[in-house]
Design an enzyme around this catalytic site. Sequence first.
Site, PDB file in Angstrom:
ATOM      1  CG  ASP A   1      -0.878  -1.189   8.751  1.00 27.65           C
ATOM      2  OD1 ASP A   1      -1.696  -0.257   8.710  1.00 27.65           O
ATOM      3  OD2 ASP A   1      -0.840  -2.108   7.910  1.00 27.65           O
TER       4      ASP A   1
ATOM      5  CG  HIS B   1      -7.679   3.897   1.301  1.00 31.01           C
ATOM      6  ND1 HIS B   1      -8.854   3.210   1.457  1.00 31.01           N
ATOM      7  CD2 HIS B   1      -6.735   2.975   1.009  1.00 31.01           C
ATOM      8  CE1 HIS B   1      -8.635   1.923   1.250  1.00 31.01           C
ATOM      9  NE2 HIS B   1      -7.362   1.751   0.975  1.00 31.01           N
TER      10      HIS B   1
ATOM     11  NE  ARG C   1     -25.640  10.804  13.398  1.00 34.12           N
ATOM     12  CZ  ARG C   1     -26.769  10.539  14.064  1.00 34.12           C
ATOM     13  NH1 ARG C   1     -26.833   9.467  14.845  1.00 34.12           N
ATOM     14  NH2 ARG C   1     -27.808  11.342  13.980  1.00 34.12           N
TER      15      ARG C   1
ATOM     16  N   GLY D   1       0.833  -1.209   0.000  1.00 34.34           N
ATOM     17  CA  GLY D   1       0.000   0.000   0.000  1.00 34.34           C
ATOM     18  C   GLY D   1       0.865   1.254   0.000  1.00 34.34           C
TER      19      GLY D   1
ATOM     20  CB  THR E   1       3.517  -0.420   6.951  1.00 37.29           C
ATOM     21  OG1 THR E   1       2.152  -0.501   7.374  1.00 37.29           O
ATOM     22  CG2 THR E   1       4.371  -0.880   8.108  1.00 37.29           C
TER      23      THR E   1
ATOM     24  NE  ARG F   1     -25.465  13.406  16.918  1.00 39.47           N
ATOM     25  CZ  ARG F   1     -25.549  13.976  15.730  1.00 39.47           C
ATOM     26  NH1 ARG F   1     -24.467  14.254  15.041  1.00 39.47           N
ATOM     27  NH2 ARG F   1     -26.730  14.259  15.216  1.00 39.47           N
TER      28      ARG F   1
ATOM     29  N   GLY G   1      -4.784  -0.170  10.371  1.00 41.08           N
ATOM     30  CA  GLY G   1      -3.741  -0.770  11.203  1.00 41.08           C
ATOM     31  C   GLY G   1      -3.627  -2.274  11.063  1.00 41.08           C
TER      32      GLY G   1
ATOM     33  N   GLY H   1       4.722  -7.884   3.574  1.00 38.79           N
ATOM     34  CA  GLY H   1       4.509  -8.680   2.358  1.00 38.79           C
ATOM     35  C   GLY H   1       5.605  -8.430   1.337  1.00 38.79           C
ATOM     36  CB  THR H   2       6.882  -5.231  -0.066  1.00 41.10           C
ATOM     37  OG1 THR H   2       5.556  -4.861  -0.434  1.00 41.10           O
ATOM     38  CG2 THR H   2       7.852  -4.767  -1.123  1.00 41.10           C
TER      39      THR H   2
END
Length: 365
Positions: A142, A288, A282, A14, A140, A177, A185, A119-120
């Site tokens: 994350d 993104h 809410r 990403g 990342t 509210r 993440g 992953g990469t």
Amino acid sequence: MTKVRHIGILTGGGDCPGLNAVIRAITKSAIIKYGIEVIGFMDGFRGLVENNYMALDLRQVSGISHTGGTILGTSNRDNPFAFITVTQEGLLKTDESDRAISNLKHLGLDGLIVIGGDGTLNIANQFYEKGISVVGVPKTIDNDLSGTDVTFGFNTAVNTASEALDRLHTTAESHHRVMILEVMGRYAGWIALHAGISGSADVILIPEIPFSIEAIRRKIAQRYRQGKKFSIIVVAEGAFPIGGEMVIQNYVPTSHDPIRLGGIGEKVAEDLGKVLRDVEIRVTVLGHLQRGGSPIPFDRILGTRYGVAAVEAFVRGEYGTMVSLQGNEIKSVPLVEAIKEIRKVDPNGDLVQAARSIGISFGDP
Ligand code: F6P
């Protein structure tokens, strides 16, 4: 001087704020300090397999440090070791790693600097095991890579989420509210934890601490009794109730990690609504927005330090490693160390304890 003459770089997974700062730092330091030529493969490993690249010079990387995204493009789908082609019969998976290596050789490259998340960097390590000289850079939002204290991009995402919480506060307070903010993440709660503390959340829900709706209700009721007729909940997309499961939004079959999380914010609102009948709730899903836009100065600086350090590590011949931040020092760690497991929030760590000490609830009983 160095024997290294040409290096290739690519950005995978990403996108993430700070990618362009890293690309710029690698290109500039390689050219200015060592006279090394740099080329960038387009769209992550796909460019390596399809021999799609651009030469990077000083002009091309000028003025990009503050920009979001990546000038090279990226992909979180293309793995040369399990390369997916869409055919009329369906998805065809083939090993195209030798094709990628032969492209590297034909271009006369000494090796690759790979900028990516787990992953990469896993794929990068597989190329290293096939004899390619590889150095990794931890990317990342994350912040879930092992072997480093911080990945670049994380602090910008926290900044965005924290600013969103500031904005939600005013509506929460004006309308009495409960406002829920769902943040990204994956399987780690770093963004939720940091943004929640910085944005004065009352409840932080993270995958590392399964929650109970009753505990959240109690916290909101307690605030109500104290005259605080609003509450802010920040929930990580990977959070889940005790005895329950993560909420999966969809599957991307062509992706290295096909699960896409999302929807826990709505689930919490629905379940909380059943026990807090008179309170309006809410939900905002930040999505993104956390990945896009300009990196904050911290990530521009960290990205620059990582990019420069990656070139230095390459020149020193430290292949199969990833640059990392440890304390305030940039060091190298073996790639296998970085990808061995996802780095999660320690539920007993000092940050969680500090949050608890100022009354933040993690929704645990
Ligand atoms: O890894 C970064 C990340 O933004 C995660 O936080 C999120 O779960 C995932 O990527 C979303 O992926 P995609 O952009 O494919 O929807």
